[in-house]
Design a protein around this motif. Structure first.
Motif, mmCIF file in Angstrom:
data_model
loop_
_atom_site.group_PDB
_atom_site.id
_atom_site.type_symbol
_atom_site.label_atom_id
_atom_site.label_comp_id
_atom_site.label_asym_id
_atom_site.label_seq_id
_atom_site.Cartn_x
_atom_site.Cartn_y
_atom_site.Cartn_z
ATOM 1 N N THR A 189 -22.501 70.129 41.172
ATOM 2 C CA THR A 189 -23.734 71.028 40.997
ATOM 3 C C THR A 189 -24.735 70.693 40.743
ATOM 4 N N HIS A 190 -25.032 69.559 40.370
ATOM 5 C CA HIS A 190 -26.086 69.079 40.062
ATOM 6 C C HIS A 190 -27.391 70.030 39.016
ATOM 7 N N GLY A 191 -26.668 70.006 37.595
ATOM 8 C CA GLY A 191 -27.826 71.444 36.570
ATOM 9 C C GLY A 191 -26.131 71.996 36.530
ATOM 10 N N LEU A 192 -26.665 72.792 36.232
ATOM 11 C CA LEU A 192 -25.622 74.158 35.202
ATOM 12 C C LEU A 192 -25.336 75.560 35.926
ATOM 13 N N TRP A 193 -24.086 75.624 36.634
ATOM 14 C CA TRP A 193 -24.295 76.518 37.537
ATOM 15 C C TRP A 193 -22.803 76.602 38.142
ATOM 16 N N ASN A 194 -22.318 78.206 38.731
ATOM 17 C CA ASN A 194 -21.023 78.204 39.616
ATOM 18 C C ASN A 194 -21.697 79.075 40.513
ATOM 19 N N LEU A 195 -20.471 78.283 41.137
ATOM 20 C CA LEU A 195 -20.726 78.841 42.906
ATOM 21 C C LEU A 195 -19.542 79.243 42.614
ATOM 22 N N ARG A 196 -19.039 80.734 43.204
ATOM 23 C CA ARG A 196 -17.588 80.874 42.970
ATOM 24 C C ARG A 196 -17.515 81.245 44.734
ATOM 25 N N VAL A 197 -17.101 81.131 45.256
ATOM 26 C CA VAL A 197 -16.541 81.037 46.643
ATOM 27 C C VAL A 197 -15.509 81.872 47.133
ATOM 28 N N LYS A 198 -14.961 82.618 48.545
ATOM 29 C CA LYS A 198 -13.541 83.525 48.765
ATOM 30 C C LYS A 198 -13.564 82.650 49.973
ATOM 31 N N VAL A 199 -11.913 81.747 50.031
ATOM 32 C CA VAL A 199 -12.063 80.996 50.615
ATOM 33 C C VAL A 199 -10.826 81.432 51.281
ATOM 34 N N ASP A 200 -10.933 81.163 52.921
ATOM 35 C CA ASP A 200 -9.682 82.060 53.760
ATOM 36 C C ASP A 200 -9.183 80.927 54.507
ATOM 37 N N GLY A 201 -7.910 79.794 54.154
ATOM 38 C CA GLY A 201 -8.007 78.562 54.433
ATOM 39 C C GLY A 201 -8.805 77.713 54.180
#
Lengths: 176, 360, 159
Positions: B15-27
């Protein structure tokens, strides 16, 4: 007598015999320096950059200061760490996550508050969203003042933490 | 394969800092992404309403700690516009010099972080070593390593120290040789090329529509640089070129930043030779008039804009900050869609995140 | 600001041409405040804003939203749009007044994707709602926050 009751009874008797005969204190005394040496020379802080001080944390592990010579290796998982290095202001959104990171770390663990923001809120002392210091919800061992502290100051703080461990570690039985 | 959401952050090495990446994955494939920011929000704009104009300069240093000089400069520029203060020419040249040194330091920090993202630890140690060179130069001018508190409303705090020109030229000579070395390390690494080329493509029309600015947009081949298109300070009196790259991918963004470092060194040399003698600071009025002002600069990360409203007192009525990374992060879902989860560090690293200015 | 004379040749419209075109298209609802080098100030009515933005994007080549900011003037709210154009090299500032008892305005996020998060931030800080916005939720503060911190009636607790 069930098996569980027998286990409890036997360990209690064993404990009392060890304590009464002085073996326990002896083992503690012998192993204390070994434990302390191992703990203080492999302090693994959590790789967790919050704000400005994170840049100085990175600079401290870069070639000019090279924190690894003191045994500070940054690990990315809280389950492999001994030290939680809080290097920035704590907002109300981050606070539960930081508490959870602290709970996830295995014992023994220490907390270092780096920079004014982590110590007392710093320049954001009147903000509606900033927690006034990390020691309001996590026990802190070392405070490193500065805004941001230089990498030398950060290393000095960690050496102070080593000193603290040298004087306070318990032996194998974790009793004093 | 079942679809699922993955949280990358707030504590994640990517992240290089403070945040949140939510990813929706298919496989392994990303079909949707959602950045969550706000972990560093401290109400910066509200706090400035309770502080006097000079008191805000050290606060604006802490907006983006990777490039604090450009933010305090932007703040001073906006307030000078509001108060109608004319800055002496020598101060403008000093500002250009420190801004470009800051740009090099910021890009070096980015290159170092990008190296660790993609497994090039050698790149990290090399770039951090040369970054210290520029931090030392800035320290000799300002006295601090990261948060400088150096620009003032109506000039700069102090003149350049004695022998600064000699030190600076020596550092630049050394650095330009090292820059060739970085190109050997980075461009010579097959893994680096495989992980960056044709990854994270941002088309020019998408980039403009989504508000992406700075090196990320120039990496898509759009010729926009506020130092040229909306010149401030003395950038229009210096000879220099905009750096763009037509490839639109992560590698193009890396190339743009490398070229910009070279160009910054060139600008610093020119500014040093052209710098006139004279005063470096004028005294600004204490209170601002009842009007509004806007200033924008080319930050190392993109377009920074400040909008100030004065109300006749010594405190601003409202101060709005436009952060380049705040908008670039909002474009992330469009860039990430269709790539693999393993590409996320390469793509997010190439954007050059700085969360202090994003959350404010 | 230094006035640059050499760059006028590669620009699509000059500041005066933009002002004339806007005045011709919107005889009422939009007033031009001032023109400076590469800067135009304008005021618009709440109803005319979306049409004006459509015109700016479609016909005048304004590709980029620099910022959307809210202002609390105590008796009314203002939304200030900074819209810039790469081809015209100019920054247009549009101020829109909104009454405090009905803080709603049309969203421009369908036109420029870059305005999306700016509008969410304005909602988060001021409580100004943007109609037709794809996702009108808080962005910085936690979801359960019950105040809008940048309003003037919200005082900092240590002040």
């Amino acid at each position: 007598m069930s098996a569980k009751e027998f286990m409890e009874w036997s360990s209690q008797v064993f404990d009392e015999v060890m304590r009464a005969s002085g073996v326990k204190r002896g083992v503690d005394k012998i192993t204390r320096p070994i434990w302390s040496w191992a703990l203080r020379n492999s302090l693994f802080p959590l790789h967790f950059g919050i704000a400005c001080c994170a840049l100085e944390m990175a600079a401290a592990s870069a070639p000019r200061w090279d924190a690894e010579r003191f045994g500070f290796v940054f690990r990315s998982s809280p389950r492999q760490c001994d030290v939680l290095l809080v290097n920035g202001w704590i907002t109300s959104k981050l606070r539960p996550d930081l508490r959870r990171l602290y709970e996830q770390m295995p014992e023994p663990k220490w907390v270092v508050a780096m920079g004014e923001c982590a110590i007392s809120g710093g320049p954001w002392y009147d903000s509606y969203n900033v927690v006034q210091g990390v020691d309001t919800f996590i026990p802190v061992d070392i405070h490193i003042p500065g805004c941001p502290p230089r990498p030398e100051a950060m290393l000095d703080g960690f050496l102070k933490l080593q000193d603290k461990i040298r004087h306070s570690t318990k032996g194998t039985f974790l009793e004093d | 394969m079942a679809e699922m959401w993955i949280n990358m952050g707030p504590q994640h090495p990517m992240t290089h800092g403070l945040w949140n990446l939510r990813v929706k994955v298919d496989g392994e494939t990303i079909i949707e992404a959602e950045p969550v920011v706000g972990y560093l929000h401290r109400g910066w704009e509200k706090l400035t309403e309770n502080r006097t104009y000079p008191q805000i300069i050290p606060l604006s240093d802490r907006l983006c700690y990777g490039a604090s000089m450009s933010w305090s400069h932007l703040y001073c520029l906006a307030v000078e516009e509001l108060m109608g203060v004319e800055v002496p020419e020598r101060a403008e040249y000093i500002r250009v010099i420190v801004l470009e040194l800051q740009r090099i330091a910021s890009h070096l920090m980015w290159i170092a972080a990008y190296g660790t993202d993609l497994g090039l630890l050698t790149g990290f140690t090399y770039a951090m070593r040369e970054r210290e060179l520029f931090l030392d130069l800035l320290q000799s001018v300002t006295g601090a390593r990261i948060t400088y508190n150096y620009p003032r409303i109506g000039g700069v705090r102090n003149d350049l120290p004695a022998e600064f020109e000699r030190d600076c030229l020596r550092a630049l000579d050394f650095f330009e040789k090292k820059l060739d070395e970085y190109e050997l390390i980075y461009d010579g690494s097959k893994i680096f090329l495989m992980r960056t080329q044709d990854v994270g493509v941002l088309t020019p029309s998408d980039g403009m529509n989504l508000g992406v600015t700075g090196p990320n947009l120039r990496g898509s081949g759009v010729k926009v640089d506020l130092r040229k298109t909306d010149p401030y300070s003395v950038y229009d009196e210096l000879e220099w070129d905009m750096c763009t790259h037509p490839d639109c991918d992560c590698y193009a963004r890396y190339r743009v930043r490398m070229e910009e470092m070279r160009m910054s060194a060139y600008i610093v040399r020119q500014a040093l030779s052209k710098m006139p003698p004279g005063p470096f600071r004028v005294k600004p009025p204490r209170n601002a008039p009842k009007r509004t002002a806007v200033a924008r600069v080319e930050d190392p990360r993109g377009e920074g804009l400040m909008y100030v409203i004065g109300d006749g007192t010594d405190k601003p009525y409202r101060l709005k900050v436009r952060s380049p990374i705040f908008v670039s992060v909002s474009a992330v879902p469009a860039i990430l869609r269709g790539y693999k989860v393993a590409d996320v560090p390469a793509i997010m690293g190439s954007i050059d995140m700085c969360l202090g200015e994003t959350d404010r | 600001m230094v006035e640059e004379s050499g760059d006028s040749s590669d620009r699509k419209f000059s500041e005066n041409a933009i002002v004339d075109l806007v005045r011709g298209k919107f005889p009422e609802g939009v007033t031009i405040g001032g023109i400076g080098p590469r800067r135009i100030n304008a005021r618009a009515d709440r109803a005319a804003l979306y049409k004006l933005c459509e015109f700016l994007k479609g016909d005048l080549g304004f590709e980029h939203v620099s910022s959307v900011s809210g202002v609390d003037r105590v008796d009314l709210f203002q939304v200030v749009y900074h819209i810039s154009s790469y081809s015209n090299r100019c920054l247009l500032e549009i101020t829109v007044d909104i009454p405090t008892d009905d803080p709603e305005i049309d969203s421009i996020a369908p036109l420029w994707g870059g305005a999306d998060w700016h509008e969410r931030e304005t909602y988060d800080m001021f409580g100004i709602k943007f109609r037709n916005h794809p996702r009108m939720e808080r962005i910085f503060l936690p979801e359960d926050t019950h105040y809008f911190p940048f309003r003037k009636d919200f005082k900092l607790w240590r002040r």
